[in-house]
Design an enzyme around this catalytic site. Structure first.
Site, short mmCIF file in Angstrom:
data_model
loop_
_atom_site.label_atom_id
_atom_site.label_comp_id
_atom_site.label_asym_id
_atom_site.label_seq_id
_atom_site.Cartn_x
_atom_site.Cartn_y
_atom_site.Cartn_z
N ASP A 1 13.21 4.18 3.31
CA ASP A 1 12.51 5.23 2.56
C ASP A 1 13.24 5.49 1.24
O ASP A 1 14.38 5.96 1.24
CB ASP A 1 12.47 6.52 3.40
CG ASP A 1 11.98 7.72 2.59
OD1 ASP A 1 12.32 8.86 2.97
OD2 ASP A 1 11.28 7.50 1.57
N ASN B 1 12.03 7.46 -1.36
CA ASN B 1 11.71 8.71 -2.09
C ASN B 1 11.85 9.94 -1.22
O ASN B 1 11.33 11.00 -1.55
CB ASN B 1 10.29 8.62 -2.68
CG ASN B 1 9.25 8.53 -1.57
OD1 ASN B 1 9.58 8.28 -0.41
ND2 ASN B 1 7.98 8.73 -1.92
N ASP C 1 10.58 11.02 1.60
CA ASP C 1 9.50 11.68 2.37
C ASP C 1 9.57 11.31 3.84
O ASP C 1 8.68 11.65 4.62
CB ASP C 1 8.12 11.34 1.77
CG ASP C 1 7.80 9.85 1.89
OD1 ASP C 1 6.69 9.44 1.49
OD2 ASP C 1 8.66 9.08 2.40
N ASP D 1 8.90 2.65 2.50
CA ASP D 1 7.94 2.33 1.43
C ASP D 1 8.31 1.01 0.74
O ASP D 1 9.36 0.43 1.00
CB ASP D 1 7.91 3.47 0.41
CG ASP D 1 9.32 3.96 0.06
OD1 ASP D 1 9.60 5.16 0.23
OD2 ASP D 1 10.15 3.11 -0.31
N ASP E 1 -0.48 -8.71 6.22
CA ASP E 1 -1.09 -8.55 7.55
C ASP E 1 -2.54 -8.09 7.33
O ASP E 1 -2.79 -6.95 6.93
CB ASP E 1 -0.31 -7.47 8.31
CG ASP E 1 -0.46 -7.61 9.82
OD1 ASP E 1 0.54 -7.36 10.53
OD2 ASP E 1 -1.57 -7.95 10.27
N ASP F 1 -4.44 -10.30 12.11
CA ASP F 1 -4.36 -9.41 13.27
C ASP F 1 -5.48 -9.72 14.27
O ASP F 1 -6.65 -9.82 13.89
CB ASP F 1 -4.50 -7.96 12.76
CG ASP F 1 -4.23 -6.95 13.84
OD1 ASP F 1 -3.10 -6.89 14.33
OD2 ASP F 1 -5.18 -6.22 14.20
N GLU G 1 -2.55 -14.10 14.99
CA GLU G 1 -2.01 -13.41 16.16
C GLU G 1 -2.89 -13.80 17.34
O GLU G 1 -4.06 -13.44 17.40
CB GLU G 1 -2.01 -11.90 15.98
CG GLU G 1 -1.37 -11.20 17.17
CD GLU G 1 -1.61 -9.72 17.25
OE1 GLU G 1 -2.58 -9.24 16.63
OE2 GLU G 1 -0.84 -9.02 17.91
N HIS H 1 6.67 -5.42 16.19
CA HIS H 1 6.51 -3.97 16.10
C HIS H 1 5.73 -3.39 17.30
O HIS H 1 5.59 -2.18 17.42
CB HIS H 1 5.79 -3.63 14.81
CG HIS H 1 4.41 -4.20 14.78
ND1 HIS H 1 4.14 -5.55 14.71
CD2 HIS H 1 3.22 -3.60 14.86
CE1 HIS H 1 2.84 -5.74 14.74
NE2 HIS H 1 2.25 -4.58 14.84
N ASP H 2 5.20 -4.29 18.13
CA ASP H 2 4.42 -3.85 19.29
C ASP H 2 5.20 -3.93 20.59
O ASP H 2 4.66 -3.58 21.65
CB ASP H 2 3.19 -4.74 19.48
CG ASP H 2 2.15 -4.54 18.40
OD1 ASP H 2 1.44 -5.52 18.11
OD2 ASP H 2 2.06 -3.43 17.84
O1 TEU Z 1 -1.84 -5.99 18.28
C1 TEU Z 1 -2.73 -6.74 19.10
C2 TEU Z 1 -2.26 -6.74 20.48
O2 TEU Z 1 -1.90 -7.69 21.08
C3 TEU Z 1 -2.29 -5.44 21.10
O3 TEU Z 1 -2.89 -5.68 22.32
C4 TEU Z 1 -0.88 -4.94 21.19
O4 TEU Z 1 0.04 -6.00 21.45
C5 TEU Z 1 -0.80 -3.97 22.30
O5 TEU Z 1 0.37 -3.28 22.11
C6 TEU Z 1 -0.82 -4.67 23.68
O6 TEU Z 1 -0.55 -3.71 24.65
C7 TEU Z 1 -2.27 -5.95 16.92
C8 TEU Z 1 -1.20 -5.21 16.13
O7 TEU Z 1 0.00 -5.98 16.18
C9 TEU Z 1 -1.03 -3.85 16.75
O8 TEU Z 1 0.03 -3.14 16.12
C10 TEU Z 1 -2.33 -3.09 16.58
O9 TEU Z 1 -2.22 -1.85 17.25
C11 TEU Z 1 -3.51 -3.88 17.18
O10 TEU Z 1 -3.51 -5.25 16.83
C12 TEU Z 1 -4.82 -3.31 16.63
O11 TEU Z 1 -4.90 -3.61 15.26
CA CA Z 2 9.01 7.01 1.35
#
Ligand code: TEU
Ligand code: CA
Length: 558
Positions: free
Chosen positions: A22, A24, A26, A30, A99, A201, A256, A329-330
């Site tokens: 971050d 700035n 907030d 970013d 993405d 995605d 993906e 990130h998931d």
């Molecule tokens: O995730 C797709 C996906 O596989 C989802 O099912 C996710 O892994 C979920 O956590 C499974 O339990 C993509 C993105 O990476 C995710 O961040 C988004 O929330 C999702 O698509 C919808 O755009």
């Molecule tokens: Ca910021």
């Protein structure tokens, strides 16, 4: 022998901008924070920066709900910030992929606002609208990935619309050529700016089975494959997207691969298919999850991991290409999930990058794994932000007592997506140097011990090991393109394999155990020095190698 190319040899670093840096104050990461970190990123020897969505969004799903595909989310900055980031990254020899969320958009996107305004609006069939079932309920029993029905009733027109994810993420109707063209134009807009590729995605979900039959959701993961993914026209749409867009640029198209499997992966990434360049699967990502993600965990079993790497190697050794990733990130932090973040935190974090960086495919690492960031067990549901986890908890918590609520929270601790979204730990100052003010999501309290600055000072740190390992991979194409052969696959604690490329051979040994493990080998068939070793020594026995807990080594065989 695979065609050599930048997106096979390049190393991808995934950035979740909201949690990266971050600039700035907030509390939200970013683009300027990324610009300020380019020297750091370059120092990791990564080549391709994958940015999770940066477009206009109400952030119901943190940017995976786009309300404007040609605009930058104000939280993240401006289009000029992005153009500066892209230019500086290129000047430093790095590429940027964006993405693109093409399966759905936000319910606040003008397309949907118009579509829902009336049944005869020209944008009506940009989405899937269906009359209620005769009993007034949803048209079928399809489930959202985020819990509940995949249909939401719009009172204004008395019809339901489809949303495989949150109800603020209506699915786009790819049957509509006008919609497809709009999405292609959006990609042209970014490629004409010099963007180097896209991560698409849930791209395997864009072709719906138009009969909209009820399905059996008892095994949700199976239902994903047979009901949502790999739909009737998926390959037609991907081929069209490739011809209309990708073919016109030197860009990479990374899919993906929700719901793909080893025996249909070549339909997506076969070199002659003219669809996607590379794709990632979920067999490893879902390895410790039961049928329901938020439920009793399955123990991590090394033999299963070996089987998955073998299966996907066999499927793509002659054709096609995949990404090697164990986190994003998931998913929870890899060192907490596949390593040991208590007793062997440093050793196992290093072991995992030896594994990932010595497999065939494109290496993809996720922000924070290079410093061994771990899962975060927030004490209370109020600290969580992820819509998927919150939906799960809210619907499961009804009528539960305190002990039962603790169990539900433990499922979030193990499988929650916020685990990977806590702010990047830059240093031991307040908020881990991520921001000057309270971040949008709590910082993992262990930032005082686990942070980039301290690890820069420690030659034995995970960070230095990552740098060395990524550089080693870049120097040795055998690790990118080489053949793969697993040795003693039945060994329950050591994962050992050979990589061969011409006369280059590397022998990788990984001890996935808290205990020392012996690996028998004929004396004289291996060198006594390792090129890569996450310990300071390598011990031998009369008939093999004795690996320390979570020891990972790479030997060069002549
Ligand atoms: O995730 C797709 C996906 O596989 C989802 O099912 C996710 O892994 C979920 O956590 C499974 O339990 C993509 C993105 O990476 C995710 O961040 C988004 O929330 C999702 O698509 C919808 O755009
Ligand atoms: Ca910021």
């Amino acid at each position: 022998m695979s065609k050599t190319t930048w997106w096979k040899e390049g190393i991808i670093y995934q950035i979740y901008p909201r949690s990266f840096r971050d600039s700035n104050g907030d509390g939200i990461g970013d683009l300027r924070g990324i610009i300020e970190s380019l020297d750091y990123l370059k120092s990791l020897h990564v080549d391709i920066l994958w940015l999770s969505p940066i477009f206009l969004s109400p952030n119901d799903d943190n940017g995976y709900d786009v309300s404007g595909y040609r605009e930058i989310m104000p939280d993240f900055g401006t289009l000029e910030d992005f153009e500066e980031l892209l230019e500086k990254a290129h000047q430093m020899g790095m590429r940027i992929i964006l993405d693109i969320v093409a399966n759905h958009c936000s319910d606040e996107h003008p397309w949907f606002v118009r579509s829902k305004s009336s049944k005869d609006n020209p944008y009506r069939d940009y989405f899937f609208w269906k009359a209620p079932y005769p009993n007034g309920g949803p048209p079928n029993n399809w489930r959202s990935f985020f819990g509940g029905s995949a249909w939401e009733l719009d009172d204004n027109t008395g019809e339901y619309y489809l949303h495989l994810f949150s109800k603020k993420q209506p699915d786009l109707n790819w049957e509509n050529p006008a919609l497809r063209q709009e999405l292609y134009d959006i990609m042209h807009f970014w490629f004409k700016k010099g963007v180097d590729g896209v991560r698409l995605d849930v791209i395997t979900l864009i072709s719906k089975r138009l009969g909209f039959e009820d399905a059996n959701f008892k095994k949700f993961r199976t239902a994903i494959e047979t009901v949502y993914a790999n739909g009737t026209r998926i390959h037609e749409f991907l081929r069209e997207m490739n011809q209309e867009v990708f073919q016109q640029y030197d860009v990479m198209a990374l899919g993906e691969g929700v719901g793909i499997h080893a025996n249909n992966v070549l339909e997506y990434v076969g070199e002659k298919r003219g669809e996607l360049d590379l794709i990632y699967h979920f067999d490893i990502l879902n390895l410790t999850f039961g049928e329901e993600r938020y439920g009793p965990a399955k123990p991590f079993e090394l033999l299963m991991l070996k089987g998955i790497f073998q299966k996907w190697y066999d499927a793509t050794k002659k054709d096609g290409w995949t990404v090697q990733a164990m986190g994003n990130h998931d998913y929870p932090r890899i060192v907490s999930r596949f390593g040991d973040d208590q007793d062997f935190w440093k050793e196992s974090a290093k072991l995992l990058i030896v594994l990932l960086a010595t497999q065939r495919g494109t290496l993809n690492i996720y922000q924070g794994d290079e410093i061994g960031m771990t899962n975060t067990a927030f004490a209370d549901i109020s600290h969580y932000r992820d819509i998927e986890g919150l939906n799960f908890f809210r619907s499961a918590a009804m009528g539960k007592n305190t002990e039962e609520l603790e169990v539900l929270l433990s499922y979030l601790h193990h499988a929650g997506r916020d685990n990977a979204r806590t702010p990047f730990q830059w240093n031991s100052s307040e908020y881990a140097g991520f921001s000057k003010n309270q971040p949008w999501l709590g910082v993992n309290p262990n930032y005082v011990a686990i942070n980039r600055q301290d690890q820069e000072q420690d030659p034995d740190s995970i960070l230095h090991f990552y740098r060395n390992m990524l550089h080693y991979r870049k120097e040795n194409p055998v690790l990118v393109y080489g053949d793969y052969e697993c040795l003693q696959p039945e060994h329950t604690s050591v994962y050992a394999y050979l990589r061969t490329y011409g006369d280059e051979r590397r022998f990788i040994l990984l001890n996935f155990s808290k205990k020392p493990s012996n690996f028998s080998l004929k004396p004289g068939t291996y060198p006594t020095q390792a090129e890569i070793n996450n310990y300071s020594s390598l011990n031998f026995t009369s008939n093999g190698i004795r690996l320390q807990p979570f020891q990972g080594v790479v030997l060069k065989l002549n």
